[in-house]
Design an enzyme around this catalytic site. Structure first.
Site, PDB file in Angstrom:
ATOM      1  N   GLU A  50       0.842  -1.191   0.000  1.00 10.51           N
ATOM      2  CA  GLU A  50       0.000   0.000   0.000  1.00 10.51           C
ATOM      3  C   GLU A  50       0.879   1.244   0.000  1.00 10.51           C
ATOM      4  O   GLU A  50       0.967   1.964  -0.990  1.00 10.51           O
ATOM      5  CB  GLU A  50      -0.935   0.011   1.208  1.00 10.51           C
TER       6      GLU A  50
ATOM      7  N   ASP B 136     -11.954  -1.234   4.923  1.00  6.37           N
ATOM      8  CA  ASP B 136     -10.808  -0.798   5.717  1.00  6.37           C
ATOM      9  C   ASP B 136     -11.244  -0.051   6.980  1.00  6.37           C
ATOM     10  O   ASP B 136     -11.397  -0.659   8.036  1.00  6.37           O
ATOM     11  CB  ASP B 136      -9.875   0.050   4.863  1.00  6.37           C
ATOM     12  N   ASP B 137     -11.453   1.262   6.884  1.00 10.88           N
ATOM     13  CA  ASP B 137     -11.822   2.096   8.034  1.00 10.88           C
ATOM     14  C   ASP B 137     -12.941   3.058   7.632  1.00 10.88           C
ATOM     15  O   ASP B 137     -12.689   4.238   7.375  1.00 10.88           O
ATOM     16  CB  ASP B 137     -10.614   2.889   8.539  1.00 10.88           C
TER      17      ASP B 137
END
Length: 364
Positions: free
Chosen positions: A202, A280-281
């Protein structure tokens, strides 16, 4: 077009604190008299450059949210709401990732912190029909010996049913720490039968993906999108059968790609990589699971058959029980077969294992 919220799928990349609803965070902060950064409450997705300052801002906001989680009731609420939100989006399997270190001081230690998450995951599975597994994650920001401690804890609770620990991960800024020093922790987890699910590819490029493949032997790779920067590394990912947990919203929000159009989703798929979209978030990036599929449809031009294949990849890459795997794959086929049909709800069939409290038992 078929309703993507009715497409059965698995959700394999969701962080515990990052899964929180914005309203829940605001309520927890207000109840405890804690002042949160305005950027956490304004409802706008986080946008930062993929550099040290950008990551620092992301981590500062994440830490501020995590500081509001200070009791067993708070932890249970987060797991319960994550399962409810997944159920509404057609997810029949959720593998939520947690580092119990952050919550241990408020609930009596690492073991109670993990058991609370596991117990509520089991209870939420029974209530919602979403089969919830747990991934224990170490942090690159801590010493590798801490990772070994967490791996041993995860190994004690390794299992296949709802609420059990199914994987071991490594999260946080991948530019920190030496990947090779975390290899012993992952060896402990693998010996217990846990999936190896570290982050990589990433913030760093294909070279680091190669390092992660060599030392941590992942079954899945959190993100992994930058493997496309080196065809040999991408070929190795495909050859090893490593699934990539691709999180479009977070990649753009963290500046890994400037625009959604730049995400190499089609290139990864064309290379034969198994892909599993994740949110993810959502607390920080402002979008949940279905919106990742909507980006794949709207921005990358994937038709319903390609979207169904993404969903199949997520299910096959999961550690779902055989019954849940069969149910979700059959539901995907039905979603494709009938453009006007409902597919399969997460709630349409309850998990075979239910219960709470005493049902959480360590592996012996």
């Amino acid at each position: 077009m078929r309703d993507l919220a009715r497409l059965p799928k698995a959700h394999l990349h969701l962080h515990f604190t990052g899964s929180m609803r914005l309203a829940t965070l605001a309520e927890l902060a207000a109840h405890q008299g804690m002042r949160l950064p305005a950027a956490l409450l304004d409802g706008n997705p986080l946008q930062v450059p993929a550099d040290a300052r950008g990551w620092f801002r992301f981590q500062r906001l994440y830490d501020a949210a995590r500081a509001c989680v200070r009791s067993e009731a708070h932890m249970r609420r987060i797991v319960a709401e994550a399962a409810e939100d997944d159920a509404a989006e057609g997810s029949g399997r959720l593998e939520i990732q947690v580092d119990p270190t952050s919550y241990a001081p408020f609930v009596g230690g690492l073991t109670p912190a993990l058991e609370i998450v596991m117990d509520e995951a089991r209870a939420a599975s029974a209530r919602t029909g979403v089969e919830v597994g747990v991934v224990v994650a170490a942090s690159r920001m801590r010493h590798p010996l801490d990772a070994r401690t967490l791996a041993r804890l995860a190994a004690r609770y390794a299992g296949d049913g709802p609420g059990q620990v199914v994987g071991f991960g490594l999260s946080n800024d991948e530019r920190k720490g030496r990947t090779s020093e975390f290899a012993p922790a992952f060896a402990i987890a693998r010996r217990a039968g846990l999936a190896s699910v570290p982050h990589g590819g990433e913030l760093l490029g294909a070279d680091h993906v190669g390092v992660v493949l060599e030392h941590l032997e992942p079954d899945r790779l959190g993100h992994g999108v930058r493997a496309v920067e080196d065809p040999r590394v991408l070929d190795d990912v495909v050859r090893r059968g490593v699934a990539l947990e691709v999180c479009p919203a977070s990649n753009v929000s963290l500046g890994v790609f400037a625009e959604h159009e730049h995400l190499p989703l089609r290139r990864l798929a064309s290379a034969g990589a198994t892909l599993a979209l994740g949110a993810d978030d959502p607390l920080l990036f402002g979008s949940r699971l279905v919106e990742q599929y909507e980006v794949a449809r709207r921005v990358h031009g994937l038709d319903d058959r390609a979207l169904a294949e993404l969903a199949r990849g997520s299910v096959r890459a999961s550690r779902a029980t055989p019954g849940t795997t069969r149910r979700l794959l059959a539901g995907i086929d039905r979603w494709l077969a009938d453009p006007h049909g409902p597919g399969t709800d997460a709630q349409s069939e309850q998990p075979t294992s239910t219960g709470s409290g005493s049902s959480v038992t360590p592996k012996t």
